[in-house]
Design a protein around this motif. Structure first.
Motif, mmCIF file in Angstrom:
data_model
loop_
_atom_site.group_PDB
_atom_site.id
_atom_site.type_symbol
_atom_site.label_atom_id
_atom_site.label_comp_id
_atom_site.label_asym_id
_atom_site.label_seq_id
_atom_site.Cartn_x
_atom_site.Cartn_y
_atom_site.Cartn_z
ATOM 1 N N UNK A 51 0.844 -1.188 0.000
ATOM 2 C CA UNK A 51 0.000 0.000 0.000
ATOM 3 C C UNK A 51 0.883 1.243 0.000
ATOM 4 N N UNK A 52 0.569 2.185 -0.847
ATOM 5 C CA UNK A 52 1.322 3.433 -0.892
ATOM 6 C C UNK A 52 0.391 4.504 -1.431
ATOM 7 N N UNK A 53 -0.119 5.311 -0.507
ATOM 8 C CA UNK A 53 -1.083 6.354 -0.872
ATOM 9 C C UNK A 53 -0.388 7.708 -0.837
ATOM 10 N N UNK A 54 -0.328 8.332 -2.000
ATOM 11 C CA UNK A 54 0.314 9.638 -2.123
ATOM 12 C C UNK A 54 -0.736 10.740 -2.145
ATOM 13 N N UNK A 55 -0.495 11.824 -1.407
ATOM 14 C CA UNK A 55 -1.364 12.993 -1.516
ATOM 15 C C UNK A 55 -0.518 14.222 -1.806
ATOM 16 N N UNK A 56 -0.981 15.020 -2.755
ATOM 17 C CA UNK A 56 -0.362 16.327 -2.981
ATOM 18 C C UNK A 56 -1.439 17.383 -2.753
ATOM 19 N N UNK A 57 -1.082 18.418 -2.016
ATOM 20 C CA UNK A 57 -2.069 19.464 -1.743
ATOM 21 C C UNK A 57 -1.498 20.503 -0.814
ATOM 22 N N UNK A 58 -2.395 21.287 -0.239
ATOM 23 C CA UNK A 58 -1.937 22.430 0.547
ATOM 24 C C UNK A 58 -1.650 22.070 1.996
ATOM 25 N N UNK A 59 -0.713 22.792 2.566
ATOM 26 C CA UNK A 59 -0.403 22.738 3.991
ATOM 27 C C UNK A 59 -0.461 24.196 4.425
ATOM 28 N N UNK A 60 -1.291 24.521 5.379
ATOM 29 C CA UNK A 60 -1.475 25.932 5.664
ATOM 30 C C UNK A 60 -1.613 26.258 7.139
#
Lengths: 300, 300
Positions: free
Chosen positions: B1-10
């Protein structure tokens, strides 16, 4: 089985994105009766004026609806409502309303209806709803609808009614107004503490919520690809729900949930066409099949 | 299992009827990661500025979240958002927003993340989402979020992205805008025909709707008595959903429905408190128990 409904019988003009229709049969008691009659015989009490075209009430023909409680009142005019859903298919804008006979006094309950065991008090002045109830001999299940007008102006009368009913049906804005609580679950809980065993909050296209003393149920609306005319959705929901409940011998959580699902599905037929045409296209087997499909789509 | 997320960190400042909190950790990728990490290890990609207090990212400690893809960019400032739910707990009013590092270029994907099999492209410019996707070696499940800004201004780029993803998540107003169709079921169907295998429409407090090529599912929101801060509900929903999906070997109707239910339940923990405090109070056994309770409450 003997399900009594008291409520309005009216002549509607409706304007939706799908067209405009004039002089349709409508009214809470009419939608309720036709919806509940898929499940059980219905006794209808209401008044029209002498202007009411006789063929308007042909809608009851061929259904197990005893319309002998429909009073044709001399010298009065029938309730009329003109609504538009052109701007928002989810909320009616009242173009005009003429209470006419509804603004007078309640229709009398025929003697042969006084032994009714199941009762739906469609939206009306809470004092009239209570008076109706007090005339009945030994009702087993009583459900009432209400509206913002009475919550605002007749709260005392409404608070006298609530301990006398088993169920209360109202919409999201109304339960928030009644309880001064914005959270719907808490609002329904507060309303339930005012007397009824169960409170059902109708959220239109977003489904419904039911609160009992110990449980909370939520159901989405049936996902429909074409909503033609939402008039009567709430009363059809009540009709399907209470029609089903009146065939059962208990108010267990499972029974109540099934009743909510039947109400949801019956309402989905109503809004698929103008006036009662949506319900005319329904049948008990079609309702059962859609209910089963709805159940499966939510099972996880 | 390898779930990648790209998005904001704020860094968020949030004002709700339950109070005001300043300098909270937030952002789509943060909520997603913490939600998905109840189900599977998560690989997080995003950028903060050098102003970011190191302890802000302590939230990942003790969770199976690999934050080695978080770039601390010299000379840049962290994304900041100030929102208010004081007028309406169901819709954020943006008081002010400073894109800062988010308005520059995407954070690089670490080499050791390029073999990720499951991917969530949180809301971002659709061209950036597509570029991210093209860098990955062989993703098996890709789900993208989007927003009104891109639907309005970058429709061509969005239409290029949609055939490349398996799932699209967006809210009711956004799917109506994308498809110019007011009926939600039809709108979701139209969006699904633009490429993805499934489209999920988030309706906030009213739950969600999912459309696949052959089916329509609806789920209400989990009925919560106290909503403290709705920030991150949508990304937590996506995290719970895709976190669960990435532990499964199929996208069958039952698997997808279970994933929706897990997303719904995880989001209900998020909104029960400010920032990530709601998710901190959750655990996999608590999530499973609430999911089971939710399932039972809808079984009829």
């Amino acid at each position: 089985m003997s399900l009594l409904v008291t409520g309005s019988i009216g002549i509607d003009t409706v304007h939706t994105p799908f067209g405009k229709r004039v002089d349709l049969v409508g009214g809470s008691a009419v939608y309720f009766s036709c919806a509940a009659a898929f499940f059980t015989p219905v006794r209808l009490v209401g008044a029209v004026g002498e202007d009411c075209p006789p063929n308007l009430l042909n809608v009851f023909e061929g259904r197990p609806i005893d319309a002998s409680g429909v009073e044709v009142r001399k010298g009065s005019k029938t309730f009329r409502w003109h609504g538009s859903y052109v701007k928002n298919l989810n909320e009616a804008e009242t173009v005009h309303v003429h209470l006419n006979v509804l603004g007078e006094h309640a229709a009398p309950i025929p003697t042969q209806f006084l032994d009714s065991k199941h009762v739906f008090l469609a939206n009306s002045h809470p004092r009239l709803q209570r008076e109706t109830l007090q005339k009945l001999q030994s009702p087993m299940l009583v459900v009432a609808d209400t509206m913002n007008l009475w919550i605002e102006n007749e709260e005392d009368e409404l608070l006298k009614l609530l301990p006398l009913v088993h169920g209360l049906i109202l919409n999201d804005a109304e339960v928030r107004m009644l309880t001064q609580e914005p959270n719907l679950v808490l609002a329904a809980r507060k309303a339930q503490k005012l007397g009824p065993k169960f409170v059902i909050v109708k959220k239109g296209e977003h489904g419904c919520l039911m609160v009992t003393e110990s449980e909370v149920f939520v159901l989405p609306a049936y996902p429909l690809e074409k909503v033609v005319d939402p008039t009567g959705a709430g009363d059809s929901f009540a009709g399907g729900m209470i029609g089903y409940l009146s065939t059962q011998d208990n108010l267990s959580p499972l029974t109540l949930k099934r009743a909510l699902a039947f109400g949801t599905v019956v309402a989905s037929f109503t809004i698929s066409d103008f006036s009662l045409d949506g319900l005319k296209s329904a049948s008990r087997p079609l309702i059962d099949a859609r209910c089963e499909e709805f159940r499966k789509s939510m099972t996880f």
